[in-house]
Design a protein around this motif. Sequence first.
Motif, PDB file in Angstrom:
ATOM      1  N   LYS A   4      35.616  40.292  54.968  1.00 18.50           N
ATOM      2  CA  LYS A   4      35.164  39.849  53.666  1.00 18.50           C
ATOM      3  C   LYS A   4      36.335  39.192  52.963  1.00 18.50           C
ATOM      4  N   LEU A   5      36.030  38.551  51.851  1.00 21.65           N
ATOM      5  CA  LEU A   5      37.068  38.001  50.998  1.00 21.65           C
ATOM      6  C   LEU A   5      37.672  39.145  50.196  1.00 21.65           C
ATOM      7  N   ILE A   6      38.967  39.405  50.358  1.00 22.25           N
ATOM      8  CA  ILE A   6      39.642  40.494  49.656  1.00 22.25           C
ATOM      9  C   ILE A   6      40.125  39.979  48.313  1.00 22.25           C
ATOM     10  N   LYS A   7      39.649  40.591  47.238  1.00 23.62           N
ATOM     11  CA  LYS A   7      39.941  40.109  45.890  1.00 23.62           C
ATOM     12  C   LYS A   7      40.975  41.010  45.220  1.00 23.62           C
ATOM     13  N   ILE A   8      42.073  40.395  44.780  1.00 20.53           N
ATOM     14  CA  ILE A   8      43.175  41.138  44.170  1.00 20.53           C
ATOM     15  C   ILE A   8      43.449  40.566  42.781  1.00 20.53           C
ATOM     16  N   ALA A   9      43.349  41.400  41.756  1.00 26.62           N
ATOM     17  CA  ALA A   9      43.639  40.976  40.387  1.00 26.62           C
ATOM     18  C   ALA A   9      45.119  41.171  40.094  1.00 26.62           C
ATOM     19  N   ILE A  10      45.699  40.209  39.353  1.00 25.70           N
ATOM     20  CA  ILE A  10      47.078  40.300  38.883  1.00 25.70           C
ATOM     21  C   ILE A  10      46.999  40.539  37.377  1.00 25.70           C
ATOM     22  N   ALA A  11      47.494  41.669  36.904  1.00 18.11           N
ATOM     23  CA  ALA A  11      47.342  42.030  35.492  1.00 18.11           C
ATOM     24  C   ALA A  11      48.644  42.575  34.939  1.00 18.11           C
ATOM     25  N   GLY A  12      48.656  42.779  33.631  1.00 18.47           N
ATOM     26  CA  GLY A  12      49.830  43.295  32.943  1.00 18.47           C
ATOM     27  C   GLY A  12      49.911  42.700  31.550  1.00 18.47           C
ATOM     28  N   SER A  13      50.927  43.067  30.825  1.00 21.66           N
ATOM     29  CA  SER A  13      51.049  42.638  29.448  1.00 21.66           C
ATOM     30  C   SER A  13      51.658  41.248  29.350  1.00 21.66           C
ATOM     31  N   THR A  14      51.578  40.658  28.155  1.00 15.47           N
ATOM     32  CA  THR A  14      52.137  39.346  27.885  1.00 15.47           C
ATOM     33  C   THR A  14      53.634  39.320  28.200  1.00 15.47           C
ATOM     34  N   ASP A  15      54.067  38.256  28.838  1.00 14.42           N
ATOM     35  CA  ASP A  15      55.486  38.003  29.144  1.00 14.42           C
ATOM     36  C   ASP A  15      56.060  38.893  30.237  1.00 14.42           C
ATOM     37  N   ASP A  16      55.215  39.666  30.918  1.00 18.20           N
ATOM     38  CA  ASP A  16      55.728  40.464  32.033  1.00 18.20           C
ATOM     39  C   ASP A  16      55.926  39.629  33.294  1.00 18.20           C
ATOM     40  N   GLY A  17      55.341  38.418  33.322  1.00 18.66           N
ATOM     41  CA  GLY A  17      55.591  37.499  34.430  1.00 18.66           C
ATOM     42  C   GLY A  17      54.483  37.382  35.447  1.00 18.66           C
ATOM     43  N   LYS A  18      53.233  37.597  35.024  1.00 15.38           N
ATOM     44  CA  LYS A  18      52.116  37.543  35.970  1.00 15.38           C
ATOM     45  C   LYS A  18      51.978  36.166  36.628  1.00 15.38           C
ATOM     46  N   SER A  19      51.912  35.130  35.808  1.00 13.33           N
ATOM     47  CA  SER A  19      51.688  33.795  36.353  1.00 13.33           C
ATOM     48  C   SER A  19      52.877  33.322  37.191  1.00 13.33           C
ATOM     49  N   THR A  20      54.086  33.701  36.778  1.00 17.51           N
ATOM     50  CA  THR A  20      55.271  33.345  37.564  1.00 17.51           C
ATOM     51  C   THR A  20      55.230  34.030  38.928  1.00 17.51           C
ATOM     52  N   THR A  29      54.269  31.230  50.287  1.00 20.08           N
ATOM     53  CA  THR A  29      53.328  31.337  51.411  1.00 20.08           C
ATOM     54  C   THR A  29      52.757  29.968  51.781  1.00 20.08           C
ATOM     55  N   HIS A  30      53.319  28.919  51.184  1.00 22.48           N
ATOM     56  CA  HIS A  30      52.942  27.528  51.494  1.00 22.48           C
ATOM     57  C   HIS A  30      51.459  27.265  51.214  1.00 22.48           C
ATOM     58  N   VAL A  78      43.452  32.028  49.163  1.00 28.12           N
ATOM     59  CA  VAL A  78      44.496  31.713  50.123  1.00 28.12           C
ATOM     60  C   VAL A  78      44.180  32.380  51.454  1.00 28.12           C
ATOM     61  N   ASN A  79      44.746  31.815  52.512  1.00 25.93           N
ATOM     62  CA  ASN A  79      44.618  32.385  53.848  1.00 25.93           C
ATOM     63  C   ASN A  79      45.992  32.876  54.265  1.00 25.93           C
ATOM     64  N   LEU A  80      46.113  34.180  54.488  1.00 30.06           N
ATOM     65  CA  LEU A  80      47.387  34.791  54.854  1.00 30.06           C
ATOM     66  C   LEU A  80      47.237  35.454  56.215  1.00 30.06           C
ATOM     67  N   ASN A  81      47.918  34.923  57.209  1.00 29.15           N
ATOM     68  CA  ASN A  81      47.841  35.461  58.571  1.00 29.15           C
ATOM     69  C   ASN A  81      46.399  35.574  59.064  1.00 29.15           C
ATOM     70  N   GLY A  82      45.582  34.575  58.718  1.00 34.02           N
ATOM     71  CA  GLY A  82      44.194  34.555  59.164  1.00 34.02           C
ATOM     72  C   GLY A  82      43.256  35.418  58.353  1.00 34.02           C
ATOM     73  N   ILE A  83      43.725  35.980  57.239  1.00 37.89           N
ATOM     74  CA  ILE A  83      42.904  36.845  56.382  1.00 37.89           C
ATOM     75  C   ILE A  83      42.677  36.135  55.057  1.00 37.89           C
ATOM     76  N   ARG A  84      41.444  36.176  54.549  1.00 42.38           N
ATOM     77  CA  ARG A  84      41.105  35.485  53.312  1.00 42.38           C
ATOM     78  C   ARG A  84      41.322  36.404  52.106  1.00 42.38           C
ATOM     79  N   PHE A  85      42.052  35.892  51.123  1.00 39.40           N
ATOM     80  CA  PHE A  85      42.306  36.606  49.874  1.00 39.40           C
ATOM     81  C   PHE A  85      41.913  35.714  48.697  1.00 39.40           C
ATOM     82  N   GLN A  86      41.425  36.338  47.635  1.00 39.48           N
ATOM     83  CA  GLN A  86      41.263  35.649  46.354  1.00 39.48           C
ATOM     84  C   GLN A  86      42.162  36.352  45.343  1.00 39.48           C
TER      85      GLN A  86
END
Length: 405
Positions: A4-20, A29-30, A78-86
């Motif tokens: 399946k498509l493995i879905k991983i959320a990136i969360a945290g407070s403002t300015d902690d660097g999520k988007s970076t 990971t190219h 993204v595809n990482l080592n043949g595994i699909r992630f969102q």
Amino acid sequence: MPDKLIKIAIAGSTDDGKSTLLGRFLMDTHNVPDDQLQSIAEESKRLGRPAPEIAWLTDGLSTEQQKLITIDVAYRSVNLNGIRFQLIDTPGHLEFLTRAAVGISEADSLVLITDISRSITDQTIRHLILARMFGINRLIVVVNKMDIVDWKMQRFCDFQKALTAKFSLLFPGQITYIPVSALSGHNVVFDSGYTQWYQGPTLFQCFLNLADQNVSRLKSHSNTTIARIAWYRPDLKCMGMKILSGILKSGEELFLKGSEKSIIIQSIFYHGIKADTAFMGQSITVLIEGEFNEIFEGICSKKPLNYLSADIVVEAVLFEECNNKTLKWVTHAGNFDVTVEILTDLTSEAFECEWTTSADSFAVFKRLRIHAYLPEGLPSYILNRGLLFGNNKKLVAITGREIGQ
């Protein structure tokens, strides 16, 4: 093998660097086109930035780029080592808690990024409560900006101890802590050697471990097979459906929503390839046998489904008042007309935080009692994530796990 498509959320407070962090991950990971990198470099230079803003790889809105904040939920597959992630980058600002809740509600796991140079924020705790509410049992805590504290082991250990003391009250699942510098990329994809005292995985390795755990979970399927029908072509006797629990094999009989009718699964196709078996979490196309000439959306099962009156107590984040109102509950198992009663406040259980986002942006954590007519024998985890809508089709609440599971 089920996948399946493995879905991983990136969360945290403002300015902690999520988007970076997410931008660095995509770069290393190219998974970023060269022309996009060039465009970001040119725009950063035009705005007087000292270096390319890799956070813009996910912050697509011009307002986000100018204010250096994440406003909307950003998705990147993204595809990482043949595994699909969102990867789902969620907003950190308090006034965008609604959008953060939507992003986290879609995830299988959560990466919670923290800033070692400052105290834990209320918004970080809110995101942790959301993770618990949506049944996420795997948390990766990125301790970011290790370069600011000169990569010192004692600072990391003290910070981890403080986090564990608070997080253990709210999160019952497994927690992994990683010392990281999102800006330099250390321990995001590669180990640059700055924290030789740390023997654990990088964030990239954690993702691959999640994939292994996910496949194991799919193999240990439920004994009850339930599928949701997404579409039906009576002229072709063809259906699209998602397996919500259990497994489905060619030749098996499925009973339709609350009726005496049934269908025989003649053939199963997964990603266009014929298969003998479909597993939990897979979306499939099936050819059916049997007289079935009506347009249909709903659920089906290997056993006849009878609908019974049920009262379910759930955790939820509310965006407007809904006590004793009739609402539409949208779940993986279908849509139901329900009545809702507000029971108690969730936030007083652990931390005293300011939970109302602003005068015109209401968001609070509550326990709700939902009264509905539901299929008998429906596994409760299928209802662990849902949306409550009012008559005006406005989102009223996002519901999470059933209390008592």
